[in-house]
Each structure stands twice: as C-alpha cells, then as structure tokens.
Enzyme design. Structure first.
Site, PDB file in Angstrom:
ATOM      1  N   GLY A  53       0.767  -1.614  -0.231  1.00  0.00           N
ATOM      2  CA  GLY A  53      -0.170   0.258   0.015  1.00  0.00           C
ATOM      3  C   GLY A  53       0.958   1.319   0.203  1.00  0.00           C
ATOM      4  CD  GLN A  54       4.894  -0.228   1.030  1.00  0.00           C
ATOM      5  OE1 GLN A  54       3.871  -0.720   0.767  1.00  0.00           O
ATOM      6  NE2 GLN A  54       6.422  -0.757   0.409  1.00  0.00           N
ATOM      7  CB  ALA A  62      12.583  -0.303   8.981  1.00  0.00           C
ATOM      8  CB  SER A  63      11.060   4.090   6.414  1.00  0.00           C
ATOM      9  OG  SER A  63       9.373   4.857   7.668  1.00  0.00           O
ATOM     10  CB  ALA A  96      14.760   9.484  -2.040  1.00  0.00           C
ATOM     11  N   GLY A 130      13.355   7.940   3.474  1.00  0.00           N
ATOM     12  CA  GLY A 130      12.417   7.755   3.795  1.00  0.00           C
ATOM     13  C   GLY A 130      11.510   7.679   4.753  1.00  0.00           C
ATOM     14  CD  GLU A 182       8.473   3.185  10.495  1.00  0.00           C
ATOM     15  OE1 GLU A 182       8.558   2.732  11.114  1.00  0.00           O
ATOM     16  OE2 GLU A 182       9.428   2.865   9.925  1.00  0.00           O
TER      17      GLU A 182
END
Lengths: 784, 183
Positions: free
Chosen positions: A487-488, A528-529, A732, A734, A737
């Site tokens: 979903g992310q 953990a992104s 970039a 993460g 979260e």
C-alpha cells in the site's frame, strides 16, 4: 544532476486499476483446488496450565480432516528470541493465544469442531503490568527463559526474571550534569497497547508437498523472512520452501514477522498435503495476533537557565506481552532514539522489554518512536514552560545541528537533513506565535502545540536487498524485487527510478506484483521505511547493468566503442550521431545483423544494496552506529476542545518532514496524510482495555474505534523539505512511518495550551479529557 | 447480479458475502470484520449500499445486486474509478471496492452531494492507509464528472471484472436508498 523526467512526478499507482475493479488478488482470494479451511480455538485465560484437551467430539464432525494441539508440536519459534510455540503447549500465556486448530472441508465444519474441543485449564498466577512484572516476586511468564535461543550480542534476556531485553545508552555523566543543572524536572507518561488494524486480517495458505517441501501464500511484509524462519523452525533447506506474497491489505508492521504460516503448514502436513487456508477473524486479529507494545516512561531533564539542555535520563518499561517477537528490537531502537532529535552531551537511558500475560507486541509503524516521543516531546514543553521560554524557541536552541553528536556518538552533519527547518516550517504554517483564533462556541477553547520527530530504520547491520531488471521483446522493462508494496507505494517509485535510469517512459516500465522467493530476488523485510532507499539503490544498480549490456551489444552492432554510446528514449546511439540509434527492442534479446548473424542475448540486469557502516551497539553504553539514515520532522497543530464533552477537534495540522528528495509527490502526500490520521487514532481514540483477569475488553470496531472519514483534521498541511541524503536514491530518505510519530505529542502539547491541564496517558479520549476538566473545575477543599 | 441473472440454491444461513465470494467467485468484495462494522464488503442491493456480511443470500432473491466487478462497463473504468486512481485514493486497496460501492450508492441517491453528505455516506467504510482525504476528494471529483460518460482509461480485457461483469448492463431501475451510510 541532469534534469529528471520521471522521478519527482506524481505518477499514479500501476496497481490502481486492479484495485478499483476488484481484480487485485489477496491471499484469501486465491482458490487452489482442494483447499481446506482452518479455524483456531483460543485461550479464555491469561495464564493457565493446559491439563488436557479432548479432541474426540471435534474429530467426529463431518468434514474435519485434522485437529492439532500444542502437544503435537514440539517446535519453538521466534525472530530474535525463540520463545513461542505454534500452538500453546503445556501453558497459555495470554488470553487469545491459540491452543488448538482444526482443518476441515468447510470453515463452518472447522468452527463447529473448535466449539466441540474440551480444554481443561488450571489457572496460574498472572502479571499484567510490566512495572509489577519487574518485581522479584512477580510470577515468571517464561520460567525457562535461560534456555531459549536468542540473537547473542544484540539482545540480553535476563534469566530468572521477566526481562526479555535491557538496552542501555550511556553518554557523558548524566547524574553529575543533572545535579549541576539550573532547572530539573521528572515526568512520567504511559501509552496503552494498540492494534495495527490492517483492513485485511492475517491470512496464509500452505501446501505441504512430497519430499518435505512446502509452498506458502501469505499476507506478509517479508517473504524471505517467512521462508528463513520456517526453514529454521522445521529444519528444512531454504529451497524446499517457496513463499508467495500476493496483494497485501495493509500491514503497518503487524505482518513483518512470522504469522500464520507455520500453523497452516503443520495443518497441511496433518491433512496429507491438502492445501490449508487460515485467516483471522477480526476478533482474533485483536485477541491473537500481535499488537503495539504499551510503554511506561519516566524522563528526567536538566537545563541551564538560558535554555540549554544539559542532560536527559529516561527509563522505558515496555509491555512486551507474552512473547518477545519484534518487541525486544523496539525496545532497542527506541532507546538509541530515546532522547529525541536533541544535542545532548549527557544522556542515560535504560529500556526494559518486560514479559506480561497479555497479547504480545510487535513492530508497528514508528517502531517505538511514537511511544517514547509521547513522553520526550511532552517533557520538552514542560521544560520550556519551567524556563519561561517559547516551546519552539526552546527546541530551536537544542536541536541537533552540524557539529553535535547523537546520543550513540554519531556525528550529525548537514547530510542528515535539517530538523530546525522542519520545526520552523511547521510552526509557521499554523501561525505559531499568534494567539489561537476565536473558538466556535463559548464552551470551547483552542490551543496550539508543536512536537519534533525522528527515526532511522531499525535493522541488522548486514541488511541487504537485490533487484532484477529484465528487458522485454518490445523494449519495455520489468522490475523484480521482493520487498512488498502493501500500500505504501514503493513499487511505483521503483518504476519511476527504473524509467529514469533506463531512459524509458514510465508506461514502458513494469513491476512484478507477486513476490515469490523462487523467482524474485532477496530482500530482508519490508519494514522500517527503508525500501525506497535500499530498493531504489538496488534498482539503480540493476539498470546500470542493463545499460552496460545494451551498450556492449550496440557497440558490436554499430562497430563503435561502447563508451561512446548513449542510452536515451528507448534507444542506444553514438553520442555524436544520434540518428544511428538502435531501439532497445532490437537489443533486448540480442542483436541480429541483416545476414542473420546474432550477438548478445537477453538483457537482464542485477543490482544489490547492503547497509554500509553500521555497527552493533556497545552492550554497556549503546555507543555505535545504528542508522543508515535518519529522517527528521515536526508537527504543529491547532486544536479546539469542547469543555462540555472533552472532545478534541484538530483544526489544522502541519507536518514538515525532511524527505531529502520527494520521488513521487502524489504518493508521498498519501503517506503523510495517512500517517497523520493513523497517529490521530493513537492520540485520541485507540488503546486496549483489559479486565482484571487480563481479558481484552474491546476486540472489535464498536469498542475499539479507529478514525473514520468523520475524524479528519479540518486542514492538513504536508510540508516536504528536500535537503538531500548522501547515498539515498536521488537524495531521498524514507518517510513512510514518520508522519505518524509525535502526532499524539503535538496534540498533547496543544491540549495543555488550551486547557492548562497536563495529560500523561494516551489516548486523549473525550472521557479522559472531560474527567480532568471536571477535576480541575471542582471546588477545592480549603487548604491552609 | 451486475445485470446478469444468476440462479442458485443456497443454504438459508449463507450470507450474501459468502455467496458472492464462494459461489460466484466475485472475490472483489472483501471481508474486513464479518459483523458489519468496517464496510469492506459493501455492495448495492436494489441500489442501496449494504454490508454483504450482514445480508443473507436469500434476502437478495429477486433483487438487483451490484458489486465492484460491475462498476467498469464495456471495458472502461467509471468516472468514480478513474477519480480514485487520479486522486491517490488507493493504497493497500482492500477497502477500495467497498469504498467505491458506498460512493456509487451515494451518487445514485444524490447526484450532486454536498461535502457533508459525502462524509456521511463514506463514514461507515474504514480505511487504515489513506487518511480518507483523497477518498473524499475522489468522490467529489466523480460527482462533478458524472455527466461525462466513461471515457479514457481501458480496463485490461473484458473479463477483468470477473464473471459478473461480462457484457455487464446495469438492469432494473434503482430504488433510491434511504440512508447515506451502510444498510
């Protein structure tokens, strides 16, 4: 850097068409021929000995194929500490723990058989509060803790106690620094356990195959971790286990580890190799599958009169529940992040992960940071007030900046991003410094609050992942990875990265939606992104490999050196002579000369990435390098409180994150808004309630509310800064979260501003808020 | 069923959700809680949104049922589906079919809903990923675009929507729903 064509664009999800038409297939949508359905029986007691289980009536139900209990399964499971059984064996340690399972032709038959199982329990002493569980006289949840296998050198279970892990951080001399401080304060806070509430509950299908092999389909974030832990548990070679992950209906950390897969497998084995599907009911999702740990925090802060933090001491006591799972690592990660993003020369943190007789904890979006920062960021506001300083100004003076070191001794550089810019941007967006606007009714009051956040991926020092990029006959590219897009949106981002690197339009780059450990290359876990960062780097390397192969074949075809060739717009051409280009489609499987001779072969690129420079932490001081990268941010909120009902309405929330580089603004905004609203759930709605026997009182959506469309803040202002991350794909970091972390802290600070009342416990439910308002208003008895 | 006649003999206790998923293989409709609290299994029964886990299959006898598989027509996504994609209203996608069916029910009843009516109609559908903002925006956009008939993005293959959508023609006149929320 050349101008970006695809990265940074608001590309919609490739899977969206399947999801809006109902074509996307999730685990329980897959129908293998002959699949049996399974159900579980759970314990009504929080702590009890299983005296006997009578299975005879259950076995007699027509359609029942197998009944298993813990007595049949002498296997221990665990991520970091092997403390758990597939089904409770001899004892149950929490209400909701599975004690038996039935596989049958139909779900109705399996459930009927579960109702007919007769379990005789002998209740045992139980402990529910982790602060009680630390006392010497507390009943032991795991009397055999000393004998359990665990990851040595990283986790330190204490034999003869309920402590599954104790993480220490020591920097400088915090006791002396506190004693010398102009102002000191000590405050305590607590968070209840909460549920992840993925809309798709846990589900798995296992098909035991001849020769000791198994094929698994599962709603999981981590196909390779599922395979590895199955291999360890059952002593199977990895190649004997094939794990598929179809579409996953949300995870948020709750599907990061091992779930129902071992149970589905032993049931399938017991049924002679018929595939067995098991899915949690919503009630079981609350009662049986892991939650976010509760936390009790005590924080001591010292500062000079001119507003410099001198020291922080903290004790974090985590309510692990009955099993360690990810909880021990949450306690570890939240300790090395446990002072917030502040420059501190003196710090001492003790983080205890403590067993209790409750549903066990695991990873949940934010991995302990929402919980510890609920305390730290509320404590910072109190210190600012004690010093007579504006909370934004106090934070500005103390945030990490170039030249400072983190509490584990990592030098802070500009490459870490700019926490101060995040704070200032968020504060400005809600008009910080101006009085709150007039309330909408006489019995309502308004307030403003800010809170900082930070988090790094909590992962082993050797975490790695790989990507494969292969070219199709038509010159399009396919990306294969084993991180899961549940979903992310990472798959869309990885497509953008591949399109950028390969010089292809986005619609010529695809990603394979089913992860399959037999087909898609290794990835540690999708947690953990870290997937856009690590997977992005792996895809960049795989694309470079493809381009190298394309140039080599084109060089042979054109009779020119490969290093003078350029790949762009789906063609390879000499830099000086773009007209002599060869399309990727004429190179993808090899190049054929007019006379029929051919060179090259199918173009398949391979890329990989491994965490670099991380170290294990010193067991006594916590000093070391735990983080591949940090992401910093800040929330600023304005709220309105109804003093007659205690209800909080968020009028505006501004969330500033230093993303390094926004790879896809549409999906990034989706993460920020979704995270804020999930954080709002933790702030004002969510929390487990137990009775005095440890029974969960709210295992459903009537009694456990999550935010609905009616609970949205009136205005959400995402602010994404782009101070690049060295080593990150296109700079970039993460951000998946982070939007959730510190939402409760900011609202708690705004609530203090609005009411003049301190709140220490989450959630800030209307009844809790109203109760404190009524107490504050009650006439005080005369005191001398 | 999505404009087709389906004939079946079912146990009296079988829910519409079990019938859709188990008998008709229309697995686009999802089970999120099984007790009518989350909205993931929302379908339209005679034009009105209902949670299929709380409706018996026999209650749909003689009625018109619309599921997510019937939303795209003639291989083209509806304005609602397109709006969900473009607004970024989808993450994990598990709530999406129910969300779209609730929105479809609303737009049948109120073609030009106010923001409050949209929130009211969608508040019975839980989503844990998106924070709802993009979903509400998608419904707003679709309501404004509804005059424009299915144009643009093609669904891959006529059968993408499952057995129920083939040659899908929405049949019988719709009975306006009474409530904005779930039945």
């Amino acid at each position: 850097m050349a101008e970006l064509r695809v990265v940074g664009q608001p590309v919609p999800r490739e899977d969206a068409v399947d999801k809006v038409t109902g074509a996307a297939r999730y685990t329980t949508d897959l129908a293998l021929p002959g699949t049996l359905r399974a159900a579980i029986l759970t314990s009504p007691h929080a702590s009890a000995r299983i005296v006997r289980i009578d299975t005879s009536a259950a076995l007699a139900v027509p359609g029942v194929r197998a009944v298993l209990t813990g007595a049949d399964l002498d296997i221990r499971l665990g991520l970091y500490l092997r403390d758990k059984r597939i089904l409770a064996r001899d004892v149950v340690r929490y209400q909701g723990e599975a004690v038996a399972a039935v596989a049958a032709d139909t779900l109705d038959a399996a459930r009927e058989a579960c109702h007919l199982l007769r379990v005789e329990y002998q209740e045992l002493p139980a402990v529910f509060d982790p602060r009680d569980a630390r006392k010497p006289e507390a009943p032991l949840v795991h009397p055999d803790l000393a004998t359990y296998d665990h990851m040595r050198g990283v986790f330190f279970p204490k034999a003869g106690t309920n402590i599954a892990h104790h993480q220490k951080v020591r920097k400088g001399d915090s006791a002396a620094a506190l004693a010398a401080s102009d102002v000191c304060l000590e405050v305590s806070f607590d968070n209840p356990p909460v549920q992840h509430v993925p809309m798709e509950t846990h589900a798995a299908i296992a098909h035991a195959l001849p020769g000791g092999r198994v094929e698994v389909w599962t709603s999981s974030q981590s196909p390779y971790t599922v395979r590895h832990l199955l291999a360890l548990a059952f002593g199977m070679p990895h190649a004997a286990i094939r794990v598929h992950v179809p579409h996953v209906g949300g995870g948020f950390g709750g599907k990061a580890g091992l779930g129902l897969e071992p149970l589905a497998y032993v049931l399938s084995r017991a049924c002679g190799g018929r595939p067995v599907e098991i899915a949690m009911t919503r009630e079981e999702e609350f009662n049986t599958t892991p939650s976010r740990q509760g936390l009790y925090s005590t924080i001591r802060l010292g500062a000079t009169r001119d507003g410099r933090l001198t020291a922080l001491e903290a004790e974090y006591v985590w309510d692990a529940g009955a099993y360690a799972d990810y909880g021990v690592n949450v306690g570890r990660a939240a300790a090395y992040s446990g002072a917030g993003p502040y420059a501190l020369d003196h710090c001492s943190i003790d983080s205890y992960v403590v067993y209790t007789n409750k549903v066990y904890g695991t990873a949940y979006r934010g991995f302990g940071h929402l919980e510890v920062l609920w305390g730290v960021e509320r404590a910072m506001d109190r210190m600012a007030r004690a010093l007579g300083l504006d909370p934004v100004e106090f934070r500005r003076r103390n945030l990490l900046r170039e030249g400072a070191t983190t509490i584990t001794g990592e030098p802070f550089t500009n490459g870490h991003g700019k926490p101060i810019e995040c704070l200032e941007a968020a504060a400005e967006a809600i008009g910080w410094g101006r009085r709150p606007s007039a309330p909408s009714a006489p019995h309502k009051v308004r307030g403003k609050g800010v809170a900082m956040l930070h988090k790094a991926p909590a992962m082993p020092t050797y975490t790695s992942c790989a990507a494969i990029v292969k070219l199709d006959e038509d010159g399009a590219a396919d990306v294969l990875v084993s991180g899961v897009d549940y979903g992310q949106g990472t798959y869309t981002v990885l497509r953008q990265v591949a399109a950028e690197e390969l010089g292809l339009p986005i619609d010529k780059v695809h990603i394979t939606w089913e992860c399959d450990t037999a087909m898609t290359p290794y990835d540690w876990q999708t947690v953990a992104s870290r997937f856009a960062y690590m997977g992005g780097n792996a895809v960049i390397e795989a694309c470079a490999d493809c381009l190298c192969q394309l140039r080599a074949v084109a060089a042979g075809a054109l009779g020119v050196p490969a290093d003078g060739l350029v790949c762009r717009d789906g063609k390879v051409f000499p830099r000086q002579d773009p007209a002599r280009g060869i399309a990727y489609k004429d190179l993808a499987l090899g190049y054929t000369f007019p006379n029929g001779n051919s060179i090259g072969g199918p173009v398949i690129g391979h890329g990989r990435y491994i965490a670099t420079g991380l170290t294990n932490l010193d067991p006594e001081t916590g000093q070391g390098r735990p983080a591949q990268f940090w992401t910093y941010g800040a929330h600023a909120v304005e709220i309105e409180v109804d003093t007659e009902t205690g209800e909080i309405e968020v009028l505006r929330i501004a969330t500033a994150l230093d993303a390094g580089k926004v790879l896809n603004p549409l999906l990034c905004r989706g993460q920020v808004v979704g995270g804020i609203v999930q954080g709002l759930g933790s702030a004002v709605l969510e929390g487990f309630r137990f009775d005095d026997k440890g029974r969960l009182l709210n295992p459903n959506f009537v009694d456990y509310k999550i935010p609905t469309a009616k609970d949205l803040p009136r205005e959400i202002v995402p602010i994404l800064l782009e101070n690049p991350q060295p080593g990150g794909p296109y700079g970039a970091r993460g951000v998946a979260e982070h939007p959730m972390i510190s939402v409760p802290s900011a609202i708690g600070n705004a609530l203090r501003d609005a009411l003049g009342i301190e709140f220490e416990s989450l959630p800030l439910s209307s009844e809790r808020v109203l109760e404190k308002i009524l107490v504050a208003r009650a006439p005080r008895p005369d005191t001398p | 069923m999505n404009g087709r006649l389906e004939t079946a003999t079912v146990p009296a206790g079988m829910t519409l959700l079990e019938f859709l998923r188990g008998r008709l293989c229309l697995v686009g409709t999802k089970e999120g809680c099984g007790i009518g609290e989350c909205g993931a299994c929302t379908v339209l029964l005679d034009g009105k949104p209902v949670t299929a886990c709380l409706v018996l299959a026999v209650e749909a006898d003689g009625g018109a049922v619309d599921t997510i598989e019937g939303e795209a027509r003639d291989g083209e996504l509806s304005a609602l589906q397109k709006a969900f994609i473009e607004a970024g209203a989808i993450q994990c996608g598990f709530c999406t079919p129910g969300m779209i069916m609730s929105a479809r029910g609303l737009l049948r009843r109120i073609p030009n809903p106010t923001d409050d009516e949209i929130v009211e109609a969608m508040a019975g559908n839980l989503c844990r990923c998106t924070g709802y903002e993009a979903i509400l925006e998608a419904v707003r956009v679709a309501a404004q675009a509804k005059a424009v008939p299915h144009a643009g993005q093609m669904v891959a293959g006529q059968s993408a929507g499952g057995s129920g959508s083939q040659g899908g023609r929405l049949s019988s006149p719709r009975v306006p729903g009474e409530g904005g929320g779930r039945g």
